[in-house]
Design an enzyme around this catalytic site. Structure first.
Site, mmCIF file in Angstrom:
data_model
loop_
_atom_site.group_PDB
_atom_site.id
_atom_site.type_symbol
_atom_site.label_atom_id
_atom_site.label_comp_id
_atom_site.label_asym_id
_atom_site.label_seq_id
_atom_site.Cartn_x
_atom_site.Cartn_y
_atom_site.Cartn_z
ATOM 1 C CE1 TYR A 136 -3.221 -2.784 0.037
ATOM 2 C CE2 TYR A 136 -3.867 -2.183 2.261
ATOM 3 C CZ TYR A 136 -4.029 -2.963 1.128
ATOM 4 O OH TYR A 136 -5.023 -3.913 1.108
ATOM 5 C CE LYS A 187 0.379 -17.140 -2.053
ATOM 6 N NZ LYS A 187 -0.184 -18.497 -2.319
ATOM 7 C CG ASP A 220 -2.613 -19.903 -0.408
ATOM 8 O OD1 ASP A 220 -1.759 -19.901 0.499
ATOM 9 O OD2 ASP A 220 -2.466 -20.556 -1.457
ATOM 10 C CG ASP A 244 -7.212 -4.392 3.915
ATOM 11 O OD1 ASP A 244 -8.205 -4.339 4.658
ATOM 12 O OD2 ASP A 244 -7.055 -3.647 2.930
ATOM 13 C CG ASP A 248 -12.233 -6.457 6.401
ATOM 14 O OD1 ASP A 248 -11.904 -5.913 7.471
ATOM 15 O OD2 ASP A 248 -12.670 -5.828 5.422
#
Ligand code: NAD
Length: 350
Positions: A136, A187, A220, A244, A248
């Site tokens: 970001y 990852k 994942d 993020d 959520d």
């Protein structure tokens, strides 16, 4: 004596913050509460969502609690003066690099989850999301024109050793006060930054936190495990992007948006920034219908992490539990209490 700076903001922000004020008056009468303009309402009054003096006041306080910012009326404000820009600027100014997002299931609300009650009953996960680095913020980023007439959009995922270490330290410290287990999600199988993340967390663990159980998990797989068997997790530490999304998803396992608090913390000696994760809810603003529990539970986190009043935090959490056990429900939880009545239900149990 500690000072809490309230930034009520826009929409339902002032309504839910009013209940935090009432709870604080009953629970922590010695706490000094200041209030300042912020967000769209500050833009309207002062031409900016975050005045320099409000930013300085935030840095000088012991904790900052925000209501919510934004709304359709500011959609056309210049990008750097949008209410959301005020939030990013405040996070940066306060250097709050770790976002704590609990996914905690109140027993009385286990039936409200999208998962079977037995999967979420007793659920208590704490996410530590790195908040001021990663894709970001990484440079270069942009959208460029290619010679063949196409466009190309690109962002840069980047982490340094110290950025990973400080987020990891928050997670290991938290775990020690909980079930002593950390999952680190990345990852590393396909990303260089993920590989570094895994190495740095492994080294930090061996060097400073060998007593804490550590498991590495691919992000994942973490997503799958969160909806398959979420109770296996205690603390999950991960980067800005995966955090993020995963936090959520995990938070919604526990019920309504109106229940979910968050904290952004940095240096333990500096103030933290606390906020409900919901927005300004323009559809119900001004009607006295908003659930104030996300804001009240954000205050609970502020008491615990910045104001160093863990007993008061415990008492507040117990009062919220009791209110829910007794059947107190705002509309988002399927009941008919208004905002102030939910505040009453909590305060009567303090
Ligand atoms: P929202 O969270 O404001 O609302 C989503 C839905 O949830 C609405 O139906 C709303 O009524 C309901 N809801 C939210 N909080 C509730 C509560 N406490 N009690 C009962 N119901 C509640 O999200 P949105 O509608 O996508 O965004 C509205 C505005 O808020 C936008 O301008 C957005 O940019 C802003 N926003 C701000 C923040 C923040 O301040 N951190 C976060 C998200 C969105």
């Amino acid at each position: 004596m500690s000072t809490l700076l309230l930034l009520p903001g826009d929409g339902i922000g002032p309504e839910v913050c009013a209940q935090v004020r009432r709870v604080a008056a009953a629970l922590t009468p010695d706490l000094t509460i200041e209030e300042a303009p912020y967000g769209g309402s500050s833009y309207d009054a002062h031409g900016t969502p975050l005045l320099d003096e409000v930013r300085d006041q935030a840095i000088a306080s012991d904790a900052v609690l925000m209501g919510a910012v934004g709304g359709p009326q500011w959609a056309n404000a210049p990008r750097h003066l949008r209410p959301e820009a005020g939030l990013l600027n405040l996070r940066k100014a306060m250097n709050v690099y770790a976002n704590l997002r609990p996914a905690y299931c109140f027993e009385a609300l286990a039936g409200a989850s999208s998962l079977k009650p037995e999967l979420v009953s007793g659920l208590d996960i704490m996410f530590v999301r790195e908040l001021v680095g990663g894709v970001y913020f990484g440079q270069p980023r942009g959208i460029e024109d290619l010679a063949d007439g196409q466009k190309r959009g690109f962002d840069t995922q980047t982490y340094t050793t110290s950025e990973i270490e400080r987020a990891g330290r928050v997670a290991f410290e938290l775990a020690r006060g909980r079930k002593n287990k950390v999952h680190s999600a990345e990852k590393s199988n396909v990303m260089e930054s993920g590989l570094l993340w895994k190495q740095v967390i492994t080294d930090l663990h061996a060097r400073e936190y060998p007593d804490v159980e550590l498991e590495h998990i691919l992000a994942d797989n973490c997503a799958m495990q969160l909806v398959r068997a979420p109770k296996q997790f205690d603390v999950i530490v991960t980067d800005n992007l995966f955090g993020d999304i995963l936090s959520d998803a995990a938070a919604m396992l526990t019920g309504s948006l109106g229940m979910l608090p968050s904290a952004a913390i940095g240096d333990p000696e500096k103030p933290g920034l606390y906020e409900p994760i919901h927005g300004s809810a323009p559809d119900i603003a001004g009607k006295g219908l908003a659930n104030p529990l996300a804001a009240i539970l954000s205050f609970e986190m502020a008491l615990r992490w910045s104001l160093k009043q863990p007993e008061a935090a415990d008492a507040l959490l117990a009062a919220v539990k009791k209110a829910l056990d007794d059947g107190a429900r705002t509309r988002d939880l399927g009941g008919n209490l208004g905002t102030a009545e939910m505040g009453d239900a909590v305060i009567s149990n303090l």
